[in-house]
Write a protein that holds these residues in place. Structure first.
Motif, PDB file in Angstrom:
ATOM      1  N   ARG A  56     -34.055  25.776  -4.920  1.00  7.55           N
ATOM      2  CA  ARG A  56     -34.871  24.386  -4.615  1.00  7.55           C
ATOM      3  C   ARG A  56     -33.942  23.485  -5.023  1.00  7.55           C
ATOM      4  O   ARG A  56     -33.289  23.485  -6.096  1.00  7.55           O
ATOM      5  N   VAL A  57     -33.932  22.387  -4.097  1.00  9.08           N
ATOM      6  CA  VAL A  57     -33.119  21.213  -4.382  1.00  9.08           C
ATOM      7  C   VAL A  57     -34.152  19.970  -4.390  1.00  9.08           C
ATOM      8  O   VAL A  57     -34.986  19.525  -3.582  1.00  9.08           O
ATOM      9  N   GLU A  58     -33.905  19.314  -5.327  1.00 10.80           N
ATOM     10  CA  GLU A  58     -34.797  17.974  -5.786  1.00 10.80           C
ATOM     11  C   GLU A  58     -33.843  17.103  -5.466  1.00 10.80           C
ATOM     12  O   GLU A  58     -32.928  16.378  -6.102  1.00 10.80           O
ATOM     13  N   LEU A  59     -34.400  16.178  -4.584  1.00  9.23           N
ATOM     14  CA  LEU A  59     -33.587  14.877  -4.192  1.00  9.23           C
ATOM     15  C   LEU A  59     -34.152  13.735  -5.050  1.00  9.23           C
ATOM     16  O   LEU A  59     -35.367  13.550  -5.485  1.00  9.23           O
ATOM     17  N   ARG A  60     -33.551  12.687  -4.928  1.00  7.10           N
ATOM     18  CA  ARG A  60     -33.827  11.399  -5.920  1.00  7.10           C
ATOM     19  C   ARG A  60     -35.491  11.013  -5.150  1.00  7.10           C
ATOM     20  O   ARG A  60     -35.375  10.953  -3.846  1.00  7.10           O
ATOM     21  N   HIS A  61     -36.101  10.122  -6.064  1.00  8.82           N
ATOM     22  CA  HIS A  61     -37.331   9.799  -5.525  1.00  8.82           C
ATOM     23  C   HIS A  61     -37.167   8.440  -4.539  1.00  8.82           C
ATOM     24  O   HIS A  61     -36.182   7.664  -5.122  1.00  8.82           O
ATOM     25  N   LEU A  62     -37.649   8.237  -3.553  1.00 10.76           N
ATOM     26  CA  LEU A  62     -37.687   7.000  -2.629  1.00 10.76           C
ATOM     27  C   LEU A  62     -38.656   6.117  -3.259  1.00 10.76           C
ATOM     28  O   LEU A  62     -39.724   6.132  -3.430  1.00 10.76           O
ATOM     29  N   PRO A  63     -38.041   4.682  -3.123  1.00  7.11           N
ATOM     30  CA  PRO A  63     -39.020   3.633  -3.515  1.00  7.11           C
ATOM     31  C   PRO A  63     -40.079   3.600  -2.422  1.00  7.11           C
ATOM     32  O   PRO A  63     -40.002   4.016  -1.323  1.00  7.11           O
ATOM     33  N   ALA A  64     -41.320   2.868  -2.959  1.00  5.77           N
ATOM     34  CA  ALA A  64     -42.208   3.023  -2.225  1.00  5.77           C
ATOM     35  C   ALA A  64     -42.015   2.086  -0.937  1.00  5.77           C
ATOM     36  O   ALA A  64     -41.530   1.084  -0.901  1.00  5.77           O
ATOM     37  N   VAL A  65     -42.769   2.445   0.185  1.00  5.70           N
ATOM     38  CA  VAL A  65     -42.618   1.490   1.577  1.00  5.70           C
ATOM     39  C   VAL A  65     -43.121   0.237   1.409  1.00  5.70           C
ATOM     40  O   VAL A  65     -42.862  -0.684   1.983  1.00  5.70           O
ATOM     41  N   SER A  66     -44.267   0.064   0.722  1.00  8.70           N
ATOM     42  CA  SER A  66     -44.732  -1.279   0.323  1.00  8.70           C
ATOM     43  C   SER A  66     -43.937  -2.407  -0.538  1.00  8.70           C
ATOM     44  O   SER A  66     -44.402  -3.246  -0.426  1.00  8.70           O
ATOM     45  N   ASP A  67     -42.960  -1.647  -1.030  1.00 12.75           N
ATOM     46  CA  ASP A  67     -42.147  -2.709  -1.992  1.00 12.75           C
ATOM     47  C   ASP A  67     -41.017  -3.100  -1.232  1.00 12.75           C
ATOM     48  O   ASP A  67     -39.864  -2.694  -1.263  1.00 12.75           O
ATOM     49  N   ARG A  68     -41.426  -4.249  -0.304  1.00 11.10           N
ATOM     50  CA  ARG A  68     -40.556  -4.938   0.330  1.00 11.10           C
ATOM     51  C   ARG A  68     -39.967  -6.402  -0.117  1.00 11.10           C
ATOM     52  O   ARG A  68     -39.070  -6.968   0.197  1.00 11.10           O
TER      53      ARG A  68
END
Length: 284
Positions: A138-150
């Motif tokens: 299992r590979v856990e990648l970093r969380h991506l910022p929210a799409v609405s956070d522009r």
């Protein structure tokens, strides 16, 4: 399968990327030949996707499995504008690997895909096929910022994190041999199901906590009260005042009675019996 096929699967919901903000893509590709469904709806629930994925993995097609979790990923992150190349894909290593293998993908998955359930199913399926040397990672990648956070460079930070994750995934792909299966899924809301961990039950009596008598006596002996005498002790309570009032009333009544008895003036001879002739005449 060519890259254009995978891109087409993920591009079907291009106009709905913002409409289904609580959905995420699901990608499964392998070096083995998988019997993928002839048609794949690009908007499915997590339960439907897991059912199809388990049917593809039921035969334990390879000996190595990678379950890659990319939280908060959307279909637009792995969609290329051009159908002939992956240059516009935000995760080029993933798009290149998925386009060159036997793959199955769903653009919009509504709900949470559990990597733990997939891991347990793969281990159980390979155990049933009696295959040895099977590994599930299992590979856990970093969380991506929210799409609405522009605002404040939110889109730039999202692209930077996405590029770093794709670079890490590319280095991992370079270490693989020719017998592997990779599953890429996402939790768009960054929600992790709560799994309670209960320890051994503890049995204990519920009772009021009390100190030992010797401890209480020792503590009282060590305590000193330096208050004045009339502040430390209460000499006149409401009960004492009531007793004084009743006593005053009773004493006043007793005094009146004694005074009345003392005021009587009767001679000592008034109570003597007359024995003379005068007494006899009165009786007649």
């Amino acid at each position: 399968m060519k890259l254009s096929t995978t891109v087409a699967l993920l591009a079907c919901a291009a106009s709905q990327a913002q409409a289904f903000s609580d959905s995420s893509p699901f990608i499964l590709f392998s070096t083995a030949n998988l019997r993928t469904p002839p048609s794949t709806p690009q908007l499915q629930t997590a339960a439907q996707v897991l059912t199809t994925a388990k049917s593809l993995l039921a035969s334990c097609p390879t000996r190595r499995y990678l379950l890659v979790s990319q939280p908060n990923m959307h279909a637009a992150d792995v969609r290329a504008d051009s159908s002939s190349s992956d240059s516009s894909c935000r995760m080029p290593n993933l798009c290149r690997a998925a386009g060159g293998q036997n793959s199955w993908a769903v653009a919009e998955v509504v709900g949470q895909v559990s990597g733990k359930s997939l891991e347990e199913y793969i281990a159980r399926a390979c155990r049933g096929k009696k295959k040895e040397g099977v590994s599930v990672e299992r590979v856990e990648l970093r969380h991506l910022p929210a799409v609405s956070d522009r605002e404040d460079g939110g889109e730039a930070r999202r692209g930077e994190v996405l590029g770093d994750n794709d670079h890490e995934l590319g280095k991992l792909l370079d270490t693989l041999d020719g017998d592997y299966t990779i599953v890429v899924f996402s939790d768009p809301n960054e929600f992790k199901a709560y799994e309670p961990d209960f320890g051994a039950p503890v049995r204990m009596d519920l009772r009021r906590w009390e100190e030992a008598p010797e401890v209480v006596a020792q503590r009282k002996a060590n305590e000193t009260d330096n208050r004045p005498l009339f502040e430390k002790y209460q000499f006149f309570t409401p009960g004492i005042f009531m007793a004084f009032i009743v006593l005053a009333v009773i004493l006043s009544i007793l005094g009146v009675g004694l005074k009345a008895l003392a005021s009587l003036e009767v001679s000592y001879g008034a109570f003597d019996k007359e024995m003379g002739p005068a007494a006899q005449k009165k009786q007649m």
